[in-house]
Design an enzyme around this catalytic site. Sequence first.
Site, PDB file in Angstrom:
ATOM      1  N   MET A 114       5.065 -73.029 -56.942  1.00 20.75           N
ATOM      2  CA  MET A 114       5.482 -74.076 -57.871  1.00 20.75           C
ATOM      3  C   MET A 114       4.449 -74.268 -58.971  1.00 20.75           C
ATOM      4  SD  MET A 114       7.909 -75.925 -58.696  1.00 20.75           S
ATOM      5  CE  MET A 114       9.097 -76.517 -57.510  1.00 20.75           C
ATOM      6  N   LYS A 163     -12.590-102.115 -30.534  1.00 22.98           N
ATOM      7  CA  LYS A 163     -12.725-101.626 -29.160  1.00 22.98           C
ATOM      8  C   LYS A 163     -12.877-102.761 -28.144  1.00 22.98           C
ATOM      9  CE  LYS A 163     -14.840 -98.197 -26.258  1.00 22.98           C
ATOM     10  NZ  LYS A 163     -15.768 -97.082 -26.159  1.00 22.98           N
ATOM     11  N   PHE A 178     -21.277 -96.909 -36.381  1.00 24.45           N
ATOM     12  CA  PHE A 178     -20.838 -95.522 -36.206  1.00 24.45           C
ATOM     13  C   PHE A 178     -19.305 -95.463 -36.211  1.00 24.45           C
ATOM     14  CE2 PHE A 178     -19.684 -91.998 -33.246  1.00 24.45           C
ATOM     15  CZ  PHE A 178     -20.028 -90.968 -34.102  1.00 24.45           C
ATOM     16  N   GLN A 179     -18.766 -94.581 -37.027  1.00 26.71           N
ATOM     17  CA  GLN A 179     -17.322 -94.387 -37.174  1.00 26.71           C
ATOM     18  C   GLN A 179     -16.586 -95.638 -37.614  1.00 26.71           C
ATOM     19  OE1 GLN A 179     -15.954 -92.175 -33.660  1.00 26.71           O
ATOM     20  NE2 GLN A 179     -16.423 -90.315 -34.817  1.00 26.71           N
ATOM     21  N   GLU A 195      -5.429 -85.404 -36.950  1.00 26.78           N
ATOM     22  CA  GLU A 195      -4.711 -86.691 -37.028  1.00 26.78           C
ATOM     23  C   GLU A 195      -3.628 -86.696 -38.100  1.00 26.78           C
ATOM     24  OE1 GLU A 195      -7.981 -86.384 -36.788  1.00 26.78           O
ATOM     25  OE2 GLU A 195      -8.730 -87.745 -35.221  1.00 26.78           O
TER      26      GLU A 195
END
Lengths: 163, 568
Positions: free
Chosen positions: B478, B162, B112-113, B50
């Site tokens: 760097m 949802k 959940f999630q 993602e």
Amino acid sequence: MRHIISVLMENEAGALSRVAGLFSARGYNIESLTVAPTEDATLSRMTIVTTGSEEVIEQIVKQLNKLIDVVKVLDLSDGHHIERELMLVKVRAGGKDREEMKRMADIFRGRIIDVTDKTYTIELTGTGSKLDAFLEAIDAAVILETVRTGASGIGRGERVLKI
Amino acid sequence: MELTGAEIVVRCLAEEGVEYVFGYPGGAVLNIYDEIFKQDKFKHVLVRHEQGAVHAADGYARATGRVGVALVTSGPGVTNAVTGIATAYMDSIPLVVITGQVPTAAIGLDAFQEVDTVGITRPCVKHNFLVKDVNELAVTIKKAFHIAATGRPGPVVVDIPKDVTHHTAEFAYPASVTMRSYNPVLKGHSGQIKKALQMILGAHRPLLYTGGGVVLGDAAEPLRELARLLNFPVTSTLMGLGGYPGTDRQFLGMPGMHGTYEANLSMQHCDVLLAIGARFDDRVIGDPAHFAREQRKIIHIDVDPSSISKRVKVDVPIVGDVKAVLEEMLRQIKAGRERPDQEALTAWWTQIELWRAKDCLRYNRQSPIIKPQYVVEKLWEVTGGEAYVTSDVGQHQMWAAQYYRFNEPRRWINSGGLGTMGVGLPYAMGVQLAHPDAQVACITGEGSIQMNIQELSTCKEFNLPLKIILLNNRYLGMVRQWQEFFYKERYAESYMGSLPDFVKLAEAYGHVGMTIERPEDVERSLREAFAMKDRLVFMNFITDQEENVFPMVPGGKGITEMILAEEL
Ligand SMILES: Cc1ncc(C[n+]2csc(CCOP(=O)(O)OP(=O)(O)O)c2C)c(N)n1
């Protein structure tokens, strides 16, 4: 310098957390913050008391304005204004203290709003320093509990914060 | 007609003219994905992580000026996306990120999630919404696009539970939206513009200090015209590169920590500094107290009032759209007869040319080992200076900025504000999708590229013929440079052993890999790679391991307190 800032914002879920989050993320002080819906239920009005240099206050006002939910911001300290805070104090008021407590409440124009034979609950409004003065004037040992709302402010005279 | 929330999402994106949605499916967004499956108005780009989705949408937005769109699921989908969102936020990039959320009834129950998406993203978005009522969905998405693209742009998150995606509502996409709480100022205050013009026309040692706002605000044209009309020198920040032609005589290069000698000295010694869409970042002005030692008048044009007088006190603030303000300035200058004092200006240019003669970007072109700067210069030649160049974060980013002289805006795509390693490859994907026929190069380091290397797989799926220019110094360069200068060469954890065989890796993903080890092979290999117009070529340049980026202003120092290459 102490500033008292009024904010009109959309009365949306999470609006308060945006302001609180802004202050903590940018390290600004909050001395007090009060918020409630206005006569127009779609708007909330918040009063924030903060301290900071002129530059910091300028940034605070700009950053508040930048929040998408904020409709208007006014630094009340820029002009004449009135501020009031409400305090509820529960004190021990039995025996010889009882009369004295009543007298002190009267002097500070407080009202006794709850009574038991051992306690008074006193309601006081005024500027923060008046509330402080009351607490100093009474014997610290008799104070059982205090709760303060934080300051609310409004401009004097024709000065109006409205959309 | 009643539509489900999922149908509404898809219809809204189509109404907005979205070309690409970068995303990754999961439970909370399955209804939306099902509608995506059924439509053909926009394409969905399935990334491999993602973070890559948001960066790719961000790269697309930077290269086009349009709003980038990403779609991720709840919970880990969101947390993976956060780095991308924060990266876009710091550089003011317009994005709409649609996130799935657990059903409204489950919110707050550690479902959940479930994560508090609005809470997690709040400090790194321009705004975010949780849509609890399907009737609010279309107007919220409209607002999201509006907020993302107007004023100072930025990412907007729309979190959709949802159940809202299967609830139904009457669908009508609003043609426009107004919000009483959000009205960015676009037209500059005329009194302020007048005051600024007096200062500009009275300047003896002027400098145009231009930033990302010029690119984001599509103000490159009026900037060029203004600079040429007045014959003023121009410096562009890391985010502003390309806003003014990098090959132009009036261009002094980038200011700041790795800025040029001439740009930094001009910043310090000018008498009128016109800041245009630039925010006096700490990487640009170094120690503010040192910067304030010299007297100068500062005019600052910015669409975001909170950028003005934040780090440096400004004499004439002008809040407004940079393009509109510059055009108004041009109009007034042309209408009047007053011009800056030519004699003073000539003396100023003479001084600047002396600074420029230091040739602060010189490096050893005779080196038997490949110099990273050389690769970038050759890349410029081979691509005719016209490529879209994305970069990651580190030394290679600075060399790209210093040696690829961008002549057009939106060609240079990097993470300036957040400095996010791992953006380069997904940025290049977004850019290549936006401009399928353009040459797109990703200049990267072996540390950075491994942060989103999985996207090579996405590139294969979508046939993106990027050219990856890996300046492989076998160090987190760097970091190593700072350790060399400031930690007595104690290279704590800045060496990466066990690098993969990048050629095989590229091949494993179905691409072409090359390793280039000798300076004399650099140009030829680049030409060969760019001739493969339909292949991604992963070019592993084995570069000088301990090359440093110069000039360098050490942290906390003034911008004229530069370390130059020759001083070591
Ligand atoms: C996500 C992230 N983690 C850590 C850093 C700190 N950091 C800045 S530059 C750098 C080294 C980058 O190494 P590499 O990609 O190999 O590029 P080089 O400097 O060698 O060109 C690191 C670790 C960062 N910018 N981003």
